[in-house]
Design an enzyme around this catalytic site. Structure first.
Site, mmCIF file in Angstrom:
data_model
loop_
_atom_site.group_PDB
_atom_site.id
_atom_site.type_symbol
_atom_site.label_atom_id
_atom_site.label_comp_id
_atom_site.label_asym_id
_atom_site.label_seq_id
_atom_site.Cartn_x
_atom_site.Cartn_y
_atom_site.Cartn_z
ATOM 1 N N LYS A 85 0.658 -1.254 -0.057
ATOM 2 C CA LYS A 85 -0.168 0.061 0.020
ATOM 3 C C LYS A 85 0.824 1.162 -0.167
ATOM 4 C CE LYS A 85 -2.012 0.614 3.848
ATOM 5 N NZ LYS A 85 -2.850 0.245 5.171
ATOM 6 N N LYS A 129 16.873 -12.542 -33.530
ATOM 7 C CA LYS A 129 16.667 -11.481 -34.061
ATOM 8 C C LYS A 129 15.745 -11.501 -35.516
ATOM 9 C CE LYS A 129 17.087 -8.763 -30.537
ATOM 10 N NZ LYS A 129 16.305 -7.724 -29.831
ATOM 11 N N GLY A 142 22.015 -9.088 -29.894
ATOM 12 C CA GLY A 142 21.176 -9.224 -30.640
ATOM 13 C C GLY A 142 21.397 -8.675 -32.136
ATOM 14 N N GLY A 143 21.069 -7.458 -32.188
ATOM 15 C CA GLY A 143 21.568 -6.625 -33.330
ATOM 16 C C GLY A 143 23.035 -6.659 -33.551
ATOM 17 N N GLY A 171 21.774 -3.188 -27.254
ATOM 18 C CA GLY A 171 22.541 -2.159 -28.093
ATOM 19 C C GLY A 171 24.358 -2.731 -27.792
ATOM 20 N N LYS A 205 19.546 -17.227 -27.001
ATOM 21 C CA LYS A 205 18.404 -17.106 -26.477
ATOM 22 C C LYS A 205 17.301 -16.451 -27.299
ATOM 23 C CE LYS A 205 17.055 -13.163 -24.046
ATOM 24 N NZ LYS A 205 16.442 -12.365 -25.273
ATOM 25 N N ASP A 206 15.993 -17.070 -26.918
ATOM 26 C CA ASP A 206 14.865 -16.530 -27.614
ATOM 27 C C ASP A 206 14.667 -15.143 -27.065
ATOM 28 O OD1 ASP A 206 14.286 -19.102 -28.746
ATOM 29 O OD2 ASP A 206 12.583 -19.381 -27.354
ATOM 30 N N ASP A 207 13.967 -14.530 -28.313
ATOM 31 C CA ASP A 207 13.526 -13.262 -27.922
ATOM 32 C C ASP A 207 12.404 -13.283 -26.769
ATOM 33 O OD1 ASP A 207 13.801 -10.671 -28.608
ATOM 34 O OD2 ASP A 207 12.639 -10.627 -30.690
ATOM 35 N N GLU A 208 12.234 -12.187 -25.982
ATOM 36 C CA GLU A 208 11.383 -12.354 -24.853
ATOM 37 C C GLU A 208 9.821 -12.328 -25.292
ATOM 38 O OE1 GLU A 208 13.354 -9.883 -25.380
ATOM 39 O OE2 GLU A 208 11.926 -7.928 -25.217
HETATM 40 C C1 1AE Z 1 17.688 -5.394 -21.688
HETATM 41 C C2 1AE Z 1 17.213 -6.527 -22.678
HETATM 42 C C3 1AE Z 1 17.843 -6.645 -23.915
HETATM 43 C C4 1AE Z 1 17.095 -7.263 -24.860
HETATM 44 O O1 1AE Z 1 16.050 -8.172 -24.612
HETATM 45 C C5 1AE Z 1 17.260 -7.463 -26.442
HETATM 46 O O2 1AE Z 1 16.586 -8.247 -27.236
HETATM 47 C C6 1AE Z 1 18.485 -6.772 -26.703
HETATM 48 O O3 1AE Z 1 18.832 -6.970 -28.250
HETATM 49 P P1 1AE Z 1 19.834 -5.912 -28.834
HETATM 50 O O4 1AE Z 1 21.330 -6.550 -28.616
HETATM 51 O O5 1AE Z 1 19.736 -4.455 -28.416
HETATM 52 O O6 1AE Z 1 19.710 -5.963 -30.533
#
Ligand code: 1AE
Length: 404
Positions: free
Chosen positions: A92, A141, A353-354, A331, A167-170
């Site tokens: 609360k 990605k 990822g990117g 990033g 890892k999979d995308d969330e």
């Molecule tokens: C803080 C979470 C980062 C994440 O889930 C993600 O997909 C990052 O992707 P990139 O590395 O920025 O392409």
């Protein structure tokens, strides 16, 4: 009964910080105090909160003081789970004006009720046979809507790039084109084939999704299908869902916590729950073996001091729980690796990822660029020098810059 106490720090503002701490100590425990008859006070005293400290930080124009207050609560007020804890110290109260939950200090007896990470940093390193460098993880990605064959191609390229985990995308919930158990089996087979070529294992973290009451069952079926690791959106499901997965003896794979939704909790200076507590202490307590969080320099940045404190809460050795792997993310590209290494050291997972799929030479070259960057950072070699013998790294630096 135990007289141990849980000590909670809040950032808030009030005309009188000490009075505010006292009001919280009573309001969040027995409700009222001075008006109670003496006999009732004696009965309720073991449950009463206590104002411990008020530390002014800043005098505000409206006559209020902004500062930290500390309140302690008897351990007996809580059941050994995070829903009880968070509701008892901030439920609360979180809606009562400008107040942010900054930290919670637990007595050892409270920790012992939680399993914590089943594998932790050491267990994951054992599984991979990698002990002397940061790990490297690649993110699909993207996943959503793609044909299964495209995902298999992506998985193979990432594995051939030399990453330790994929890892999979969330956001990969609607996975009818590449169903959960089928892709676990398929990627395991590709991982085997790649290992035969490269000699290197690669672990796949599948996104554990579905209704909360089915999660443990789905996790067990994933383990039976050969899962290596499970990705879990802990804040969307709640800490207790992670706790119950970690505590389940049949869920015999590491659990990776994704920070999705964390931006609704930590970034405000005045409200919410501080990131080092939310994604550090609580996520480890609930049993995450690996924890993703925004790095201080990527696309979704977290303030550096907070990110370092968060990582410290995942890796501290003084609480009797296994250490969780910090995974500073978002990033990340190869040019950032020396900075990541300087800030988070050996026990981290470099995650991109990117920064892998966007490599001019494709995902395999993207992985190779990171492998070269990590080796250079560990050896204390400037990236520009390492790039002389790594074409993928040279191409990555030309695209994204960075390195020192
Ligand atoms: C803080 C979470 C980062 C994440 O889930 C993600 O997909 C990052 O992707 P990139 O590395 O920025 O392409």
């Amino acid at each position: 009964m135990s007289e141990e106490r849980i000590t909670v720090t809040y950032l808030t503002q009030a005309k009188d910080l000490s009075k505010k701490a006292e009001a919280i100590a009573v309001g969040m425990t027995v409700g009222s105090w001075t008006d109670l008859p003496a006999a009732k006070q004696a009965e309720l005293r073991p449950y009463l909160g206590e104002a411990v400290k008020a530390e002014p930080l800043e005098q505000l124009g409206n006559g209020e003081t902004r500062g930290l207050i500390t309140v302690s609560y008897p351990v007996r007020n809580f059941t050994p789970d995070i829903p009880s804890l968070l509701t008892g110290v901030f439920g609360k109260l979180s809606m009562d004006g400008r107040i942010k939950l900054v930290d919670i200090q637990f007595p050892p007896s409270f920790f012992t009720a939680f399993p914590g990470p089943k594998y932790g940093i050491d267990g994951i390193r054992e599984r991979l046979g990698v002990f002397d460098r940061p790990l490297l993880m690649s993110i699909f990605k993207a996943c959503l809507g793609l044909p299964f064959d495209d995902l298999k191609t992506q998985f193979r390229a990432q594995a051939e790039g030399g990453v330790d985990l994929v890892k999979d995308d969330e956001i990969f919930f609607a996975d009818d084109r590449a169903p959960f158990l089928e892709r676990i089996r398929a990627f395991r087979q590709i991982a085997r084939e790649t290992q035969e070529k490269t000699g290197k294992p690669v672990l796949y973290a599948a996104n554990l999704t579905g209704p909360v009451h089915e999660l443990n069952d789905r996790a067990k079926r994933a383990v039976e299908a050969g899962a290596d690791c499970l990705l879990f959106n802990v804040l969307a499901y709640g800490f207790d869902a992670l706790h119950r997965l970690a505590a389940d003896p049949d869920v015999t794979v590491p659990l990776m916590a994704h920070p999705a939704l964390a931006g609704a909790f930590y970034p405000s200076p005045d409200y919410g729950i501080a990131a080092p507590l939310l994604l550090g202490k609580l996520t480890r307590l609930a049993g995450a073996d690996l924890v993703l969080f925004p790095s201080p320099y990527g696309s979704v940045a977290m303030e550096k001091a907070e990110a370092l404190q968060l990582a410290g809460n995942l890796t501290s050795t003084d609480i009797g729980l296994k250490r969780s792997f910090p995974v500073p993310s978002a990033g990340i590209h190869p040019g950032l690796v020396p900075q990541l290494y300087a800030d988070f050291g050996n026990d981290q997972v470099v995650n991109a990822g990117g920064g892998i799929h966007g490599h001019p030479g494709g995902a395999a070259a993207g992985g190779q660029a990171f492998v070269a960057a990590i080796a250079a950072a560990v050896a204390g070699k400037p990236l520009a020098e390492a790039a002389e013998s790594s074409e993928p790294l040279a191409a990555a630096l030309a695209k994204w810059g960075g390195g020192r």
